[in-house]
Design a protein around this motif. Structure first.
Motif, PDB file in Angstrom:
ATOM      1  N   ALA A  60      -8.442 -20.916  -8.180  1.00 29.97           N
ATOM      2  CA  ALA A  60      -9.012 -20.773  -9.514  1.00 29.97           C
ATOM      3  C   ALA A  60      -8.823 -19.356 -10.063  1.00 29.97           C
ATOM      4  N   MET A  61      -8.292 -18.441  -9.234  1.00 32.39           N
ATOM      5  CA  MET A  61      -8.192 -17.045  -9.669  1.00 32.39           C
ATOM      6  C   MET A  61      -6.818 -16.748 -10.270  1.00 32.39           C
ATOM      7  N   ALA A  62      -6.791 -15.686 -11.097  1.00 37.01           N
ATOM      8  CA  ALA A  62      -5.526 -15.275 -11.716  1.00 37.01           C
ATOM      9  C   ALA A  62      -5.048 -13.986 -11.061  1.00 37.01           C
ATOM     10  N   GLU A  63      -3.737 -13.843 -11.012  1.00 33.64           N
ATOM     11  CA  GLU A  63      -3.184 -12.645 -10.422  1.00 33.64           C
ATOM     12  C   GLU A  63      -3.510 -11.426 -11.281  1.00 33.64           C
ATOM     13  N   PRO A  64      -3.936 -10.320 -10.682  1.00 38.04           N
ATOM     14  CA  PRO A  64      -4.316  -9.162 -11.501  1.00 38.04           C
ATOM     15  C   PRO A  64      -3.109  -8.529 -12.188  1.00 38.04           C
ATOM     16  N   GLU A  65      -3.356  -8.011 -13.394  1.00 39.01           N
ATOM     17  CA  GLU A  65      -2.275  -7.439 -14.197  1.00 39.01           C
ATOM     18  C   GLU A  65      -2.506  -5.967 -14.507  1.00 39.01           C
ATOM     19  N   TRP A  66      -3.682  -5.461 -14.170  1.00 33.21           N
ATOM     20  CA  TRP A  66      -4.059  -4.143 -14.679  1.00 33.21           C
ATOM     21  C   TRP A  66      -3.355  -2.972 -14.017  1.00 33.21           C
ATOM     22  N   ALA A  67      -2.777  -3.180 -12.849  1.00 29.95           N
ATOM     23  CA  ALA A  67      -2.170  -2.042 -12.160  1.00 29.95           C
ATOM     24  C   ALA A  67      -0.934  -1.558 -12.907  1.00 29.95           C
ATOM     25  N   ASN A  68      -0.642  -0.293 -12.727  1.00 31.97           N
ATOM     26  CA  ASN A  68       0.481   0.328 -13.443  1.00 31.97           C
ATOM     27  C   ASN A  68       1.784   0.101 -12.677  1.00 31.97           C
ATOM     28  N   VAL A  69       2.068  -1.157 -12.356  1.00 29.64           N
ATOM     29  CA  VAL A  69       3.300  -1.497 -11.641  1.00 29.64           C
ATOM     30  C   VAL A  69       3.925  -2.729 -12.294  1.00 29.64           C
ATOM     31  N   ARG A  70       5.218  -2.808 -12.222  1.00 27.80           N
ATOM     32  CA  ARG A  70       5.922  -3.960 -12.771  1.00 27.80           C
ATOM     33  C   ARG A  70       6.756  -4.589 -11.666  1.00 27.80           C
ATOM     34  N   TYR A  71       6.637  -5.860 -11.490  1.00 25.87           N
ATOM     35  CA  TYR A  71       7.394  -6.521 -10.437  1.00 25.87           C
ATOM     36  C   TYR A  71       7.458  -8.006 -10.757  1.00 25.87           C
ATOM     37  N   GLU A  72       8.359  -8.667 -10.079  1.00 23.26           N
ATOM     38  CA  GLU A  72       8.473 -10.102 -10.256  1.00 23.26           C
ATOM     39  C   GLU A  72       7.383 -10.749  -9.411  1.00 23.26           C
ATOM     40  N   GLY A 117     -16.000 -10.684   5.950  1.00 26.19           N
ATOM     41  CA  GLY A 117     -16.332 -11.020   4.569  1.00 26.19           C
ATOM     42  C   GLY A 117     -17.570 -10.307   4.057  1.00 26.19           C
ATOM     43  N   SER A 118     -18.211  -9.503   4.899  1.00 29.41           N
ATOM     44  CA  SER A 118     -19.419  -8.813   4.446  1.00 29.41           C
ATOM     45  C   SER A 118     -19.061  -7.595   3.614  1.00 29.41           C
ATOM     46  N   VAL A 119     -17.898  -7.014   3.856  1.00 33.08           N
ATOM     47  CA  VAL A 119     -17.492  -5.834   3.092  1.00 33.08           C
ATOM     48  C   VAL A 119     -16.536  -6.228   1.966  1.00 33.08           C
ATOM     49  N   VAL A 120     -15.577  -7.075   2.296  1.00 31.09           N
ATOM     50  CA  VAL A 120     -14.679  -7.614   1.275  1.00 31.09           C
ATOM     51  C   VAL A 120     -14.941  -9.111   1.177  1.00 31.09           C
ATOM     52  N   PRO A 121     -15.748  -9.537   0.203  1.00 27.49           N
ATOM     53  CA  PRO A 121     -16.057 -10.966   0.097  1.00 27.49           C
ATOM     54  C   PRO A 121     -14.782 -11.761  -0.198  1.00 27.49           C
ATOM     55  N   LYS A 122     -14.847 -13.032   0.136  1.00 32.22           N
ATOM     56  CA  LYS A 122     -13.690 -13.904  -0.060  1.00 32.22           C
ATOM     57  C   LYS A 122     -13.145 -13.829  -1.476  1.00 32.22           C
ATOM     58  N   THR A 123     -14.062 -13.736  -2.441  1.00 28.26           N
ATOM     59  CA  THR A 123     -13.637 -13.811  -3.840  1.00 28.26           C
ATOM     60  C   THR A 123     -13.452 -12.431  -4.453  1.00 28.26           C
ATOM     61  N   ASP A 124     -13.391 -11.395  -3.620  1.00 26.69           N
ATOM     62  CA  ASP A 124     -13.314 -10.030  -4.126  1.00 26.69           C
ATOM     63  C   ASP A 124     -12.174  -9.838  -5.123  1.00 26.69           C
ATOM     64  N   ASN A 125     -11.009 -10.244  -4.748  1.00 20.03           N
ATOM     65  CA  ASN A 125      -9.883 -10.204  -5.682  1.00 20.03           C
ATOM     66  C   ASN A 125      -8.863 -11.245  -5.249  1.00 20.03           C
ATOM     67  N   PHE A 126      -7.846 -11.407  -6.066  1.00 15.58           N
ATOM     68  CA  PHE A 126      -6.837 -12.434  -5.870  1.00 15.58           C
ATOM     69  C   PHE A 126      -6.217 -12.381  -4.473  1.00 15.58           C
ATOM     70  N   TYR A 127      -5.788 -11.201  -4.055  1.00 13.73           N
ATOM     71  CA  TYR A 127      -5.083 -11.103  -2.779  1.00 13.73           C
ATOM     72  C   TYR A 127      -6.026 -11.155  -1.583  1.00 13.73           C
ATOM     73  N   ALA A 128      -7.260 -10.686  -1.796  1.00  8.78           N
ATOM     74  CA  ALA A 128      -8.232 -10.777  -0.716  1.00  8.78           C
ATOM     75  C   ALA A 128      -8.571 -12.245  -0.465  1.00  8.78           C
ATOM     76  N   ALA A 129      -8.661 -13.022  -1.538  1.00 11.11           N
ATOM     77  CA  ALA A 129      -8.952 -14.451  -1.394  1.00 11.11           C
ATOM     78  C   ALA A 129      -7.803 -15.157  -0.682  1.00 11.11           C
ATOM     79  N   LEU A 130      -6.573 -14.792  -1.073  1.00  9.93           N
ATOM     80  CA  LEU A 130      -5.406 -15.393  -0.434  1.00  9.93           C
ATOM     81  C   LEU A 130      -5.402 -15.069   1.054  1.00  9.93           C
ATOM     82  N   ASN A 131      -5.664 -13.806   1.350  1.00  8.85           N
ATOM     83  CA  ASN A 131      -5.705 -13.385   2.750  1.00  8.85           C
ATOM     84  C   ASN A 131      -6.783 -14.153   3.514  1.00  8.85           C
TER      85      ASN A 131
END
Lengths: 481, 434
Positions: A65-77, A171-185
């Protein structure tokens, strides 16, 4: 003969990524693709208990249900998550995991990396856990650690043998839903290291994990959990490499550190994933979530040397929850050719008398872009918080970029915050001074860069510092502007 | 009905000037798509306009009430001989304003009907503001008054120009959107003082856009005094485009108002430019001041100097976002930025985001940001010598801000700023005599 810039350019062209060899290990790899069945299969493969399977599936459903983050100052495929194999293991890895059983080819590989699992390191007193592709293949020095009650093992083993600790802290420090890649991991992590230091124990040696992506078409998703119980101390090292490939490989790791009352964790990383070739083709996408929680009087210190990866997205953070806790972040990020790095830290001051220090050094060369992104936040109830931040950038050549995005949010009047940032290039006078004294330009640059990064290099454990210095030289070779 | 809907309904273009008509239509289209910014917008992360957008604003410009010279006297800088241009509720007030002969002053509403201004409308007007933010678009779409000031080549204007915009409406909340265009000719020198002031009890919202073009070798100064009532909000966007070898300074003194947002953008289009951005903010109560600055270094051998000081009491919030962009062509740049803040109450907040984006290698760029308290030993030293605590604190705070004030070039204005600071800090000290 005079060493000219042309010579340098020539050398740069021919300079290959030193660690870009591929070792022909017989590997067992899952077919590409990601769905609930794949996750169940990973879980089954790792012989995990039911609760862990559920935990993964829950993370996966949330990730969808999450979207990939876009805010970082990087461009990639954007990576195609269905075109990655989520499990790859060297076949010969022996369940006993004693050093003798390790695939000799693997040991050879580590020799090439300059990371030997053998005597040499034993003399240096380092316990190593090695993760190739996704599976932990060797853990050394287990016995010595056991005597002290220290648990240092692959996380898959910890899930089976120490479920109470894993359940409590994962998951106590980085919850499952913390961010897109943390959830994937959280959904697909296949291995990583687990470390527990009991109350009052000072770990007698450096603990170390070495990560390597070997197989093509795979992603690496490891998970590290370090728990330092009251009054304990541990120094932890992490290193990474990957072979040269034309494709982009994905690395999405999660590192969680828990420093209970009076404990101290020192976490050092030398990241040298394959950065892509000189034209920016290939390379590893390094999307990592690292975070620590500090209880009362605890201290966490992050040190990182980032030289590899095509794209880096990484913010080791400290939540200074307990009173008098301390967070530190020392970082050198080097980008060359077409590399992009968006890295920094977050220091969240919640307790009273909390302190944090941030020293970040960015070096950009070639066509690369290097960003520092940091947050210092002082909660309204956090009395006497203290922060010092320094971000320096060095530019080599006029095609690269250095960017700084510091966020400072203060809600308490007793806070003292200092932030400073500078950007400059290597002075011609400095180079001239060295040349005059018979030091050629390339050596002079290495010298100046080393001086520039000294504040951070000093914080690394000895043997890592030597490696890191060498890495800096290699990464910047031929980038005289 | 939400303000955006209300604006959409009220939008109409009634001008024969095709260029301006197109600008307005385009801008309205852009605003309709973007709407008002929210805190989800990175540039508005710390500043929410929600509370001020709730008011029932009258969209049609109200008929100006009669204002006398006595009413406006407190809002002028006394002791400074200046050309005064006074607007009341968005309408130019001829009787209170001075006639200026040294420079050309033309009201926007008149210029639109004047064919000789076509060139300016085509090439200068809206060229900097276009598409910047939804609020500048809103201004472009709805503005109906302001000034176009031209300073002729090599003209050194003898007196500062004082622009005062008063809000005096009595019935409904007021939305005012003045629009200014300043064109400074080659080698010319000119100083401006700008103030937006409410003299009414109804809520006001000023959405102001000013575009400035500084010609070669010219020197341009702009002083903004913001000390408005607690129900008056201001969103200001000032764009300064500099040609080669120009010196442009903008000073922002924020001592009051409800929500104040200053978008200040400098574009260095030629080599040898010098940009100076200074600001002092002293707040209390629920006030919020958001200073958003941008210095775009586009040419080589330029410099920029930015110093912002803030003192925050009560439940006030300070926001600073200083962006410095150095293009690849802009070699040998010297860019300096400093943002210092003191929190003097437990409930005040400061959010600071100094930001550098650098694409050139031969540059010296630095920024510093500090948040701290008054030096306790210095306070103690002064108290020991019989200086009351309040005064000792005020003296320290004045010293803290002095870096950003010391280069004010109009002595009378400097006195006024010192006086305003003393008032704000609750002491009766003549700072300028120290």
């Amino acid at each position: 003969m005079k060493y000219t810039e042309d010579d340098l350019r020539e050398e740069l062209k021919t300079k290959e990524y030193e660690y870009g060899f591929y070792t022909y290990l017989d590997a067992e790899t899952f077919p590409k693709g990601l769905n609930e069945d794949v996750i169940r299969a990973i879980s089954l493969k790792k012989e995990e208990p039911e609760w862990m399977t559920e935990w993964r599936l829950d993370a996966f459903r949330k990730w969808e249900a999450m979207a990939e983050p876009e805010w970082a100052n990087v461009r990639y495929e954007k990576p195609d998550f269905q075109n990655i194999s989520y499990y790859s293991a060297p076949k010969k890895a022996d369940p006993n995991k004693s050093l003798d059983d390790v695939d000799p080819e693997l040991l050879e590989m580590y020799k090439k990396l300059g990371i030997s699992v053998d005597e040499q390191k034993k003399l240096q007193n380092i316990a190593v856990d090695i993760v190739v592709d996704s599976v932990s293949v060797a853990t050394t020095f287990k016995k010595t650690l056991n005597e002290k009650g220290i648990i240092f093992c692959p996380i898959s083993e910890a899930i089976k043998e120490h479920p109470e600790l894993v359940k409590k802290y994962m998951g106590s420090v980085v919850p499952k839903t913390d961010n897109f890649y943390a959830a994937l991991n959280s959904a697909v992590f296949t291995d990583g290291s687990f470390c527990y230091i009991p109350k009052g124990v000072t770990c007698p040696m450096e603990l170390s994990t070495y990560f390597r992506i070997n197989e093509g078409g795979t992603g690496q998703f490891e998970r590290t959990l370090v728990v330092a119980d009251e009054g304990s101390f541990v120094s932890y090292l992490e290193g990474c490499t990957a072979p040269s490939r034309d494709e982009n490989q994905l690395h999405a790791a999660v590192v969680e550190l828990v420093a209970l009352d009076d404990a101290e964790i020192k976490y050092s990383t030398v990241q040298n994933w394959f950065p892509g070739d000189a034209k920016g083709k290939g390379g590893v996408y390094n999307f990592v979530t690292k975070r620590a929680v500090c209880e009362k009087n605890a201290k966490v210190s992050w040190t990182q040397v980032e030289t590899g990866s095509a794209v880096t997205w990484k913010y080791p953070s400290c939540i200074l929850k307990g009173d008098n806790s301390t967070g530190e972040f020392y970082s050198i990020a080097v980008t060359n050719n077409y590399q992009q790095a968006d890295t920094g830290t977050k220091m969240i001051h919640l307790g009273n008398n909390t302190r944090s220090t941030i020293i970040s050094k960015g070096i950009s060369a070639g066509h690369s872009h290097n960003s520092y992104r940091g947050l210092v936040k002082v909660n309204s109830k956090a009395e006497n918080a203290r922060n010092f931040s320094q971000c320096d950038s060095l530019l080599m050549g006029d095609l690269c970029g250095a960017h700084t995005f510091p966020y400072i949010e203060v809600k308490n009047k007793s806070a003292q915050i200092e932030h400073e940032a500078t950007t400059s290039k290597i002075g011609e006078d400095q180079l001239f001074y060295c040349n005059q004294r018979g030091i050629d330009t390339e050596k002079a640059i290495a010298l100046i860069v080393n001086g520039f990064s000294k504040d951070v290099l000093n914080k690394l454990p000895m043997e890592f510092a030597v490696e890191a210095q060498k890495l800096l030289e290699i990464s910047l070779e031929g980038s005289v502007g | 009905m939400s303000l955006q809907n209300k604006l959409t309904e009220a939008f109409k273009v009634n001008t024969k000037n095709v260029t301006v008509e197109n600008y307005k239509k385009e801008a309205f289209e852009a605003f309709s798509q973007k709407g008002f910014p929210t805190t989800k917008d990175e540039e508005w992360k710390y500043t929410s306009l929600r509370s001020i957008l709730k008011n029932e604003y009258g969209i049609e410009s109200a008929k100006a009430t009669s204002v006398t010279a006595e009413t406006i006297a407190p809002y002028l800088v006394d002791g400074v001989d200046s050309y005064k241009l006074i607007f009341v509720d968005g309408v130019f007030n001829t009787s209170l304003s001075d006639t200026v002969e040294e420079i050309s002053v033309k009201l926007l509403s008149e210029a639109i009907e004047d064919a000789s201004y076509e060139d300016i409308f085509k090439n200068k007007y809206n060229s900097l503001a276009k598409g910047q933010t939804s609020l500048t678009d809103l201004n472009t779409a709805f503005t109906n008054e302001g000034v176009i000031i031209e300073v002729a080549k090599s003209k050194v204007v003898s007196k500062p120009v004082e622009l005062v915009y008063l809000a005096s409406g009595e019935t409904s909340a007021m939305l005012l959107q003045p629009r200014n265009l300043i064109i400074v000719g080659e080698n010319a020198q000119v100083k401006f003082i700008e103030r937006h002031q409410s003299i009414t009890d109804v809520a006001t919202f000023n959405n102001v856009v000013t575009e400035v073009f500084v010609g070669q070798n010219a020197i341009f100064d702009l002083y903004k005094i913001q000390n408005d009532k607690n129900n008056a909000s201001l969103v200001d966007a000032t764009f300064v485009a500099q040609e080669r070898d120009t010196v442009a300074s903008v000073y922002t003194f924020s001592f009051g108002g409800n929500i104040t947002r200053n978008n200040l953008s400098f574009y260095q289009n030629g080599p040898g430019c010098d940009s100076i951005l200074n600001g002092v903010t002293i707040l209390e109560g629920d006030q919020l001041v958001d200073n958003h600055t941008l210095v775009a270094h586009k040419s080589p051998d330029c410099q920029s100097n930015e110093t912002y000081k803030g003192i925050y009491g009560g439940k006030s919030t300070g926001v600073f976002n200083g962006k410095v962009i150095v293009d690849q062509a802009a070699q040998r740049i010297n860019a300096y930025q400093q943002n210092d803040s003191v929190l003097i109450s437990d409930t005040a907040t400061i959010n600071s985001k100094p930001q550098l984006e650098i694409f050139a290698d031969d540059v010296k760029c630095s920024h510093g940001c500090t948040i701290g308290q008054l030096d306790k030993s210095a306070l103690f030293y002064m108290q020991q010598r019989g200086i009351p605590k309040v005064e000792a604190e005020a003296l320290l705070m004045f010293a803290f801000c002095s870096d950003a004030i010391k280069e004010v070039k109009i002595p009378g204005l400097k006195r006024k700023i010192n006086q305003l600071m003393a008032d704000k800090l609750g002491v009766n000290i003549r700072f300028d005599e120290i």
